[in-house]
Design a protein around this motif. Structure first.
Motif, PDB file in Angstrom:
ATOM      1  N   VAL A  79      16.089 -24.300  -2.689  1.00 37.04           N
ATOM      2  CA  VAL A  79      16.071 -24.385  -4.142  1.00 37.04           C
ATOM      3  C   VAL A  79      14.775 -25.002  -4.670  1.00 37.04           C
ATOM      4  O   VAL A  79      14.282 -24.613  -5.738  1.00 37.04           O
ATOM      5  CB  VAL A  79      17.300 -25.173  -4.659  1.00 37.04           C
ATOM      6  CG1 VAL A  79      17.300 -26.612  -4.183  1.00 37.04           C
ATOM      7  CG2 VAL A  79      17.397 -25.104  -6.178  1.00 37.04           C
ATOM      8  N   ARG A  82      18.897 -31.750  -5.842  1.00 36.11           N
ATOM      9  CA  ARG A  82      19.754 -30.775  -6.516  1.00 36.11           C
ATOM     10  C   ARG A  82      21.168 -30.876  -5.956  1.00 36.11           C
ATOM     11  O   ARG A  82      21.356 -31.095  -4.758  1.00 36.11           O
ATOM     12  CB  ARG A  82      19.217 -29.354  -6.329  1.00 36.11           C
ATOM     13  CG  ARG A  82      17.831 -29.127  -6.953  1.00 36.11           C
ATOM     14  CD  ARG A  82      17.928 -29.072  -8.471  1.00 36.11           C
ATOM     15  NE  ARG A  82      16.659 -28.759  -9.105  1.00 36.11           N
ATOM     16  CZ  ARG A  82      15.875 -29.644  -9.689  1.00 36.11           C
ATOM     17  NH1 ARG A  82      16.231 -30.926  -9.703  1.00 36.11           N
ATOM     18  NH2 ARG A  82      14.745 -29.279 -10.261  1.00 36.11           N
ATOM     19  N   LYS A  83      22.153 -30.721  -6.825  1.00 42.33           N
ATOM     20  CA  LYS A  83      23.561 -30.828  -6.446  1.00 42.33           C
ATOM     21  C   LYS A  83      24.229 -29.454  -6.412  1.00 42.33           C
ATOM     22  O   LYS A  83      23.963 -28.595  -7.253  1.00 42.33           O
ATOM     23  CB  LYS A  83      24.308 -31.715  -7.448  1.00 42.33           C
ATOM     24  CG  LYS A  83      23.870 -33.163  -7.486  1.00 42.33           C
ATOM     25  CD  LYS A  83      24.490 -33.960  -6.352  1.00 42.33           C
ATOM     26  CE  LYS A  83      24.224 -35.456  -6.521  1.00 42.33           C
ATOM     27  NZ  LYS A  83      24.826 -36.241  -5.427  1.00 42.33           N
ATOM     28  N   PHE A  84      25.130 -29.286  -5.426  1.00 39.45           N
ATOM     29  CA  PHE A  84      25.949 -28.089  -5.318  1.00 39.45           C
ATOM     30  C   PHE A  84      27.365 -28.518  -4.952  1.00 39.45           C
ATOM     31  O   PHE A  84      27.583 -29.620  -4.436  1.00 39.45           O
ATOM     32  CB  PHE A  84      25.389 -27.133  -4.257  1.00 39.45           C
ATOM     33  CG  PHE A  84      24.004 -26.629  -4.581  1.00 39.45           C
ATOM     34  CD1 PHE A  84      23.827 -25.500  -5.360  1.00 39.45           C
ATOM     35  CD2 PHE A  84      22.875 -27.309  -4.116  1.00 39.45           C
ATOM     36  CE1 PHE A  84      22.547 -25.039  -5.668  1.00 39.45           C
ATOM     37  CE2 PHE A  84      21.600 -26.862  -4.420  1.00 39.45           C
ATOM     38  CZ  PHE A  84      21.441 -25.724  -5.203  1.00 39.45           C
ATOM     39  N   ILE A  96      20.931 -31.618  -2.028  1.00 42.84           N
ATOM     40  CA  ILE A  96      19.756 -31.078  -1.347  1.00 42.84           C
ATOM     41  C   ILE A  96      18.546 -31.894  -1.809  1.00 42.84           C
ATOM     42  O   ILE A  96      18.146 -31.825  -2.978  1.00 42.84           O
ATOM     43  CB  ILE A  96      19.523 -29.593  -1.677  1.00 42.84           C
ATOM     44  CG1 ILE A  96      20.782 -28.767  -1.412  1.00 42.84           C
ATOM     45  CG2 ILE A  96      18.316 -29.061  -0.896  1.00 42.84           C
ATOM     46  CD1 ILE A  96      21.101 -28.532   0.020  1.00 42.84           C
ATOM     47  N   GLU A 100      20.402 -22.194  -1.369  1.00 40.81           N
ATOM     48  CA  GLU A 100      20.554 -23.584  -1.793  1.00 40.81           C
ATOM     49  C   GLU A 100      19.549 -24.492  -1.087  1.00 40.81           C
ATOM     50  O   GLU A 100      18.945 -25.365  -1.724  1.00 40.81           O
ATOM     51  CB  GLU A 100      21.984 -24.050  -1.516  1.00 40.81           C
ATOM     52  CG  GLU A 100      23.005 -23.389  -2.430  1.00 40.81           C
ATOM     53  CD  GLU A 100      24.439 -23.605  -1.993  1.00 40.81           C
ATOM     54  OE1 GLU A 100      25.352 -23.277  -2.764  1.00 40.81           O
ATOM     55  OE2 GLU A 100      24.657 -24.086  -0.844  1.00 40.81           O
ATOM     56  N   ARG A 101      19.353 -24.286   0.211  1.00 44.47           N
ATOM     57  CA  ARG A 101      18.385 -25.112   0.949  1.00 44.47           C
ATOM     58  C   ARG A 101      16.984 -24.960   0.384  1.00 44.47           C
ATOM     59  O   ARG A 101      16.204 -25.910   0.357  1.00 44.47           O
ATOM     60  CB  ARG A 101      18.362 -24.726   2.435  1.00 44.47           C
ATOM     61  CG  ARG A 101      19.513 -25.229   3.249  1.00 44.47           C
ATOM     62  CD  ARG A 101      19.211 -25.152   4.740  1.00 44.47           C
ATOM     63  NE  ARG A 101      18.768 -23.846   5.194  1.00 44.47           N
ATOM     64  CZ  ARG A 101      19.580 -22.842   5.512  1.00 44.47           C
ATOM     65  NH1 ARG A 101      20.888 -23.001   5.399  1.00 44.47           N
ATOM     66  NH2 ARG A 101      19.095 -21.684   5.944  1.00 44.47           N
ATOM     67  N   GLU A 159      19.906 -32.125   3.752  1.00 43.03           N
ATOM     68  CA  GLU A 159      21.184 -31.823   3.111  1.00 43.03           C
ATOM     69  C   GLU A 159      22.190 -32.918   3.460  1.00 43.03           C
ATOM     70  O   GLU A 159      22.322 -33.294   4.633  1.00 43.03           O
ATOM     71  CB  GLU A 159      21.742 -30.487   3.604  1.00 43.03           C
ATOM     72  CG  GLU A 159      20.787 -29.319   3.487  1.00 43.03           C
ATOM     73  CD  GLU A 159      21.264 -28.135   4.316  1.00 43.03           C
ATOM     74  OE1 GLU A 159      22.390 -27.657   4.093  1.00 43.03           O
ATOM     75  OE2 GLU A 159      20.506 -27.707   5.205  1.00 43.03           O
ATOM     76  N   ARG A 215      33.907 -22.324  -0.643  1.00 40.84           N
ATOM     77  CA  ARG A 215      33.068 -21.124  -0.677  1.00 40.84           C
ATOM     78  C   ARG A 215      33.920 -19.884  -0.973  1.00 40.84           C
ATOM     79  O   ARG A 215      33.830 -18.862  -0.305  1.00 40.84           O
ATOM     80  CB  ARG A 215      32.321 -20.948   0.642  1.00 40.84           C
ATOM     81  CG  ARG A 215      31.373 -22.084   1.004  1.00 40.84           C
ATOM     82  CD  ARG A 215      30.182 -22.124   0.103  1.00 40.84           C
ATOM     83  NE  ARG A 215      29.229 -23.190   0.514  1.00 40.84           N
ATOM     84  CZ  ARG A 215      28.135 -23.489  -0.167  1.00 40.84           C
ATOM     85  NH1 ARG A 215      27.831 -22.856  -1.286  1.00 40.84           N
ATOM     86  NH2 ARG A 215      27.318 -24.452   0.242  1.00 40.84           N
ATOM     87  N   GLY A 249      24.408 -26.234   2.986  1.00 36.93           N
ATOM     88  CA  GLY A 249      23.799 -25.293   2.056  1.00 36.93           C
ATOM     89  C   GLY A 249      23.606 -23.892   2.603  1.00 36.93           C
ATOM     90  O   GLY A 249      23.376 -23.695   3.799  1.00 36.93           O
ATOM     91  N   THR A 250      23.693 -22.930   1.701  1.00 38.04           N
ATOM     92  CA  THR A 250      23.257 -21.574   2.025  1.00 38.04           C
ATOM     93  C   THR A 250      21.732 -21.569   2.075  1.00 38.04           C
ATOM     94  O   THR A 250      21.077 -22.539   1.673  1.00 38.04           O
ATOM     95  CB  THR A 250      23.739 -20.577   0.973  1.00 38.04           C
ATOM     96  OG1 THR A 250      23.089 -20.897  -0.288  1.00 38.04           O
ATOM     97  CG2 THR A 250      25.247 -20.650   0.776  1.00 38.04           C
TER      98      THR A 250
END
Length: 312
Positions: free
Chosen positions: A246, A168-170, A133, A243-244, A118, A196, A239-240
């Protein structure tokens, strides 16, 4: 044998007496006493337990017999090096990104493995902070579909060019009103950001400096705010669990999570396989033996160790 003891003959880790496995290990940046020491369940506290079933890793054996897996540590290192050679492996001193925070996790099962990295920071080209991620694995989950591409050839090119890597993007900060639209690398005075879904004011300059972040000009920069948030709200900018994971196959279990590790210097042409740290990760993923993990190289993933990041 106690819940966190190691087999006296040096074999694999034994399960708890009550039929549970030891939990995945999470190592904090504050565990400085672990440097240059072997890390075992005997040296770290239990965080949680997981039921013992046939599908829990399949990694922790009751004997010294090596598990039979469809991959080796050499296969893992080859995939990591290919990702780096193809400019897909995270470069912490990427000239277009001001790094603020990073974290690394290992996942595994009987027939697949994954390394998740991350990185949270700010790219002036993007215009707002984001969390990337990067997952490197022999079995990526939730890959792009053919409908995401203009042609079948483009889709097949994606699969062939990224056989083991997905990114992946967040966006942990969901609004941009705190960013100065006239000077888009700086923040407005008294701005409010949504981290958040929690509203908070942009930090005072004195608070940023007190957090060990040197201000570069008389205007507060977005990357300076990112680094302040990473220092004070690290969990929120990273990341949550969803998300981690994904791009992680659902059958895999988390084995290890690190806030600090030794990252390869890609700009100097150093490959992951040329570091003792990533060799250690590959051996852990190969046989599930956490005794293999030693902090034998000084952690360097903090943004202060990569001063060229974001300078282009």
């Amino acid at each position: 044998m106690g819940a966190h003891e190691i087999c006296p003959d040096g074999g694999m880790l034994l399960p708890y007496r009550d039929g549970h496995l030891p939990p995945p290990i999470s190592i904090s940046r504050h565990d400085l006493s672990l440097f240059n020491k072997e890390i075992t369940f005997a040296t770290l506290p239990a965080l949680r337990t997981q039921p013992l079933t046939d599908t829990v890793f399949g990694m922790f054996s009751l004997s010294k017999k090596r598990p039979n897996r469809p991959f080796t540590s050499r296969d893992i290192l080859s995939a990591l090096d290919k990702s780096a050679a193809d400019f897909q492996f995270p470069m912490l001193d990427n000239g277009y990104i001001y790094l603020a925070a990073s974290r690394l996790s290992l996942y595994g099962s009987t027939d697949c493995w994954a390394i998740v990295i991350e990185t949270f920071g700010f790219s002036p080209r993007v215009g707002e902070p984001d969390l990337t991620i990067t997952t490197i694995s022999n079995r990526l989950h939730n890959r792009n579909s053919v409908s995401d591409y203009v042609s079948l050839d483009a889709y097949q090119s994606y699969l062939s060019n990224k056989p083991n890597t997905d990114m992946r993007k967040f966006w942990p900060i969901s609004n941009t009103s705190w960013i100065d639209q006239d000077e888009p690398e700086h923040v407005v005075s008294n701005g409010i950001l949504d981290l958040r879904e929690r509203k908070m004011g942009t930090p005072e300059r004195a608070d940023i400096e007190a957090a060990g972040i040197e201000l570069e000009s008389d205007r507060t920069a977005i990357f300076e705010v990112c680094r302040f948030l990473a220092e004070k709200h690290r969990t929120d900018v990273l990341g949550t669990e969803i998300e981690r994971r994904v791009s992680v196959d659902p059958q895999m279990r988390e084995i290890l999570m690190l806030d600090d590790w030794h990252h390869p210097d890609l700009a100097a042409s150093q490959m992951p396989s040329q570091t003792r740290t990533f060799n250690s990760f590959a051996r852990i993923l190969e046989d599930g033996n956490l005794d293999r993990f030693k902090v034998s190289e000084v952690p360097n993933n903090h943004w202060k160790n990569w001063p060229d990041g974001g300078t282009l």
